[in-house]
Scaffold this motif. Structure first.
Motif, short mmCIF file in Angstrom:
data_model
loop_
_atom_site.label_atom_id
_atom_site.label_comp_id
_atom_site.label_asym_id
_atom_site.label_seq_id
_atom_site.Cartn_x
_atom_site.Cartn_y
_atom_site.Cartn_z
N LYS A 82 11.81 19.70 -7.06
CA LYS A 82 12.48 19.63 -8.36
C LYS A 82 11.88 18.62 -9.32
O LYS A 82 11.73 18.88 -10.51
N THR A 83 11.56 17.44 -8.83
CA THR A 83 11.11 16.38 -9.75
C THR A 83 9.62 16.55 -10.04
O THR A 83 8.89 17.25 -9.33
N ILE A 84 9.20 15.87 -11.12
CA ILE A 84 7.78 15.93 -11.48
C ILE A 84 6.92 15.38 -10.34
O ILE A 84 5.87 15.95 -10.00
N VAL A 91 5.44 21.06 -18.07
CA VAL A 91 6.29 20.84 -19.23
C VAL A 91 7.72 20.71 -18.73
O VAL A 91 8.20 21.56 -17.96
N LYS A 92 8.37 19.61 -19.13
CA LYS A 92 9.76 19.38 -18.72
C LYS A 92 10.71 20.08 -19.68
O LYS A 92 10.53 20.03 -20.90
N THR A 93 11.68 20.76 -19.12
CA THR A 93 12.72 21.38 -19.94
C THR A 93 14.02 20.61 -19.72
O THR A 93 14.59 20.66 -18.63
N LEU A 94 14.43 19.85 -20.75
CA LEU A 94 15.62 19.01 -20.62
C LEU A 94 16.79 19.67 -21.33
O LEU A 94 16.65 20.13 -22.47
N LEU A 95 17.91 19.77 -20.65
CA LEU A 95 19.09 20.40 -21.26
C LEU A 95 20.08 19.33 -21.70
O LEU A 95 20.47 18.47 -20.92
N GLU A 139 20.18 26.29 -9.84
CA GLU A 139 20.54 24.91 -9.58
C GLU A 139 19.82 23.98 -10.56
O GLU A 139 18.80 24.38 -11.16
N VAL A 140 20.28 22.76 -10.66
CA VAL A 140 19.60 21.76 -11.50
C VAL A 140 18.19 21.53 -10.95
O VAL A 140 17.99 21.45 -9.74
N GLY A 141 17.19 21.47 -11.83
CA GLY A 141 15.83 21.19 -11.38
C GLY A 141 14.88 22.36 -11.57
O GLY A 141 13.68 22.24 -11.31
N PHE A 142 15.41 23.48 -12.05
CA PHE A 142 14.55 24.65 -12.19
C PHE A 142 14.64 25.27 -13.59
O PHE A 142 14.38 26.45 -13.79
N ALA A 143 15.02 24.43 -14.57
CA ALA A 143 15.13 24.94 -15.94
C ALA A 143 13.74 25.17 -16.54
O ALA A 143 12.79 24.46 -16.21
N ASN A 160 14.03 29.15 -14.10
CA ASN A 160 15.44 29.51 -14.28
C ASN A 160 15.92 30.33 -13.09
O ASN A 160 16.68 31.31 -13.24
N GLU A 161 15.48 29.95 -11.93
CA GLU A 161 15.86 30.63 -10.68
C GLU A 161 15.71 29.56 -9.59
O GLU A 161 14.68 28.88 -9.52
N THR A 162 16.74 29.38 -8.80
CA THR A 162 16.71 28.31 -7.80
C THR A 162 15.49 28.44 -6.89
O THR A 162 15.19 29.55 -6.39
#
Lengths: 574, 574
Positions: free
Chosen positions: A261-263, A278-282, A331-335, A363-365
């Motif tokens: 999940k993390t960079i 590229v990070k996608t932050l919500l 889940e969080v981490g896959f945006a 956008n898929e776990t």
């Protein structure tokens, strides 16, 4: 003052609640005491320092023809509602009702109150320009009050407000105040950097912050040694450039990345560097989710985001887990920017558009997508600069490498333009009888915060080292043994003589061991020390400066000259 | 300061909201402005006066070794709950919650806060005695804020607290403070009477009030010219004596008195004097009705009643109409001690027991009873003295006729004994290692109220007449015609010369008609005036004092001597 009578409850132990030198030393030296979290009492020595700083502020304000007033600390809600800041300030404002159920707040700042005064009193260009200031207690219900006087809920401020007929006048008022601030901090001994500031809740166009350099400061400042560029990291433009690579755009490919999940995890998994992501932050902005895209090796500057959305700080926060799931379906981490399940605003830092074949969440776990390219695979609102300046970035003015430092914001100056005169309809008639809005400025100095900042810059392991200009007392005369008649007599004579010259003297006449006395004197930081000991009968005393420590035996006749010399060295006169 | 730059928004019209001279003049002279009811802003001239008074207070406090501190204006509820005053203060306290829902109030006084500080810091008799003071903003949510700074909801106070090991020490601290207060008010020019006070919500044993004599004052004071007796009318003992008459007790008789309710109506109806009646007053104390009987020609002193019931002021009020009907079975106006419909406490002033054949209400609408006698017809709890002192009453100390005056309470001093050290457990170890409670005193001076009181004592129909010691500026140099070069030059020279001597000078360099200028100068009350007019070319100026008005032409060389003379006359030096 005789120390046998002075209320100075020094502490040997370091209070556990205190982390920073200023906080520890103010408590240990018996200068402040905590009433409740973020609320302090100033004891005699501490309050003397406050008054010294206040007087320096007064003198420099008076010198630029700013006039002192005193406004109320309790403000009716109506005025804050007129400018819309009643809501903007959110939970940082202490609010209450009076016995008639009328709403009030404890003033966190006074733009509304001064503008209200002036709109009722000033009607003509002949009454302008006008510059008013006050030294007054302010209130902010901080989420996490800490660091003693550096982030408290009740604090002493000097705030000033200027009213001008046009932009030029406003800029002159701003410049005058800037120069006065430089003098004030210099006289207090504070080493400051003036940086471009973020206007935050104040609004308006231009602003600067006076930042006292300190390793424990909460502000990150960015400056250039090769030119005069200086700004807070929140405000600084980031000159990060992506090398245009003439690479072929590869086909996108979904990759199974279980629990990655993390960079950091991702760079390891893909065996590549963070600049290929590229990070996608919500974010949640006013109950709406927005997605923000920045290069994987850089940080988003949230303050720049606030400006785009024009919302106060407490209305922007990271989206909650449930919102992330709703928007991404994962889940969080896959945006990521492709295949979002809901139609959300997509903000893209301009550098992302120049990257090639980068990796984003799917956008898929447990899935990411590689070889993504802006334009071909997705589009969004491109924003020139959303990034936080970092070590190694270049100066936006001259291209040299920027330096970074930490500091404490002790002063700030704002060009407000017509923000408040529009909100509160503060107008005047110009020379042609035409109604116009006043141009305003607002200017703050944290008086209690300055006291703590001075300690951050002036202390050692034994205690505070006050600059002479703000020391609670300038000289201490210590009688080593109060059972010795000769020492008492010489000590008292010196005390009287120095006092009669208008020098602020402490006489340490306490019946304590010499070691205890010297420790206290080091701790409370009196700049000039005269010790009357065994050689009193020979008229010999010890002379030393707190900042140096090395003691010298001198004849008592030389004491006044030596004191005068040190006054002169520090730019003061006896 | 040049008046062309001074922010001094004087008003020609008398503001309709203002009734008292000080309120009118402070507004008209541009010294204060109202923000909301009972909350004021101090403008430049007004705030200068405040600072002058503060400095006088500081000097006299320092002179008796009281040490200046600054405590918070926001107080956690817990401390006030420990002493039980959280409830006692009732709706006069502004209360609010912080973001964590912790209860606070805006401090109306600081006994709890100082005692809390000291109980944590002072452990040994060696650290006592201790005297601390602060000059700080206080808050009371007055039911009816009025009279400008005389009864406001936010006000500036000097409050001091002393801590002693025994009664003797406490009394010495009290005496020192008393003497300092006398000096302070004398230096401010305030003509005060020191009277025995009521301790009210402060508790404790002995107290005195410093009352500035003023026809508009809210305090009634009573004093004796033949001895040193002086007290507030609320506190003063009433020496009213009933001549014992050897009359036969007649039979009681019910009399039809249709619509005859007041003492005036009754004396007419019965063709007798008011001393033949007994008033039955019904009060509501903590939701219970009590009846209080006093001679018909005297007034009840409610403060004496409060002391008997040991309740704060807001818990005692006249019974409501419905309660009166329930207790008496009659309309309002016919209450009496006989045949009450409910069993209520009956308090009887001792003089009533000596009256013979008096008239009371019958507890039946439109009926009274005559020939009533205490003991035979009814009994109750006899209280020695429940009466308000009135014009013509005798001094309880020497028997001479008392005098009465009105005044403004500008200072008060209280011997608190152990009230707060018991409530908050503030103890110390004495010489024998025994734990004892500290003996405390608390002392207040209304700084903003003193400013208004000075104006009440020093004004005429044209404006304020400041005593030199508290004047916002000491001297005004008026240039009559600012288009005349010679006048400008001489005026500016004088302004510079006087300023360089440390004299506080206003230069009236405004481009206004002479009449407007003179009116403003009268209004703001600068004590010493130098007018530079037509004879400037001959080096002749006009010299006058605001308090006298008669102008004298003098050579410009004499100005400084004349100013020095007036400084000397008012006990100051240049």
């Amino acid at each position: 003052m005789k120390m046998s009578k002075l209320y100075m409850p020094t502490l040997r132990e370091v209070p556990s609640e205190a982390e920073l030198p200023s906080h520890k030393l103010l408590l240990r030296a018996g200068m402040i005491r905590k009433l409740v979290s973020g609320v302090y009492s100033y004891l005699p020595l501490g309050y003397r320092v406050i008054k010294k700083i206040e007087n320096i502020v007064r003198e420099e304000m008076d010198a630029i023809d700013s006039q002192e007033v005193l406004m109320s600390a309790i403000h009716p809600a109506e005025l804050w509602q007129e400018t819309g800041r009643w809501e903007d300030f959110g939970p940082e404002m202490f609010k209450f009702n009076d016995r008639h159920n009328r709403e009030f707040c404890l003033g966190p700042t006074h733009e509304e109150i001064f503008t209200d005064l002036i709109r009722h009193e000033v009607k003509s260009y002949k009454q302008l320009p006008l510059s008013l200031y006050q030294i007054q207690t302010k209130y902010r219900d901080e989420k996490r009050p800490r660091f003693g006087l550096l982030r408290s809920r009740e604090f002493i401020m000097k705030d000033a407000y200027t009213f001008d007929i046009d932009e030029e006048g406003m800029r002159k008022s701003y410049y005058d105040m800037w120069k006065a601030y430089e003098k004030i901090f210099e006289r207090c001994g504070l080493k400051c950097k003036v940086v471009e500031g973020d206007s935050g809740a104040m609004g308006g166009s231009d602003s600067h912050e006076f930042t006292a350099i300190s390793e424990y400061g909460e502000s990150n400042i960015v400056y250039c040694d090769d030119c005069d560029y200086a700004a807070t990291d929140e405000k600084a433009a980031c000159l990060y450039e992506i090398e245009s690579k003439n690479l072929e755009e590869l086909s996108i490919e979904k990759v199974h990345t279980p629990n990655v999940k993390t960079i950091d995890d991702l760079t390891e998994f893909f065996s590549t560097t963070s600049d290929n992501f590229v990070k996608t932050l919500l974010y949640n902005v006013k109950d709406e989710v927005v997605a923000v895209l920045v290069p994987g090796n850089k940080e988003l500057n949230e303050i720049k985001l606030l400006k785009i959305f024009k919302v106060p700080e407490h209305e922007l926060f990271m989206a909650e887990e449930s919102q992330v799931k709703e928007v991404t379906g994962a889940e969080v981490g896959f945006a990521g920017p492709i295949n979002l399940k809901k139609d959300v605003r997509l903000l893209v830092d301009s550098r992302v558009t120049k990257m090639k074949n980068f990796i984003v969440g799917a956008n898929e776990t447990d899935y990411h997508i590689k070889n993504v390219n802006y334009g071909r695979d997705f589009t969004g609102e491109v924003i020139e600069d959303l990034l936080l300046v970092e070590e190694g970035d270049k100066c936006p003015k001259c291209g040299s490498i920027l330096k970074m430092d930490r500091g404490i914001e002790v002063g700030n100056i704002f060009q407000l333009g017509t923000k408040y005169s529009e909100g509160l309809n503060a107008t005047f008639l110009d020379e042609n009888g035409k109604e116009r809005k006043m141009l305003m400025g607002s200017y703050g100095i944290g008086v209690s915060r300055s006291m703590a900042s001075i300690i951050e810059q002036y202390h050692d392991e034994n205690g505070i080292i006050w600059p002479l200009s703000v020391a609670p007392y300038q000289v201490v005369v210590t009688i080593v043994n109060v059972k010795n008649e000769e020492q008492i007599q010489l000590g008292e004579e010196l005390y009287k003589e120095l006092s009669s010259l208008g020098i602020e003297v402490l006489l340490d006449d306490r019946n304590e061991r010499a070691g205890v006395k010297f420790k206290d004197i080091d701790l409370i930081g009196i700049p000039i020390r005269v010790t009357v000991g065994k050689k009193a009968s020979e008229n010999i005393v010890e002379f030393s400066l707190r900042k140096e420590g090395n003691k010298q035996e001198i004849n008592v006749n030389e004491v006044i000259d030596r004191i005068k010399e040190e006054f002169k060295n520090q730019g003061l006169s006896v």
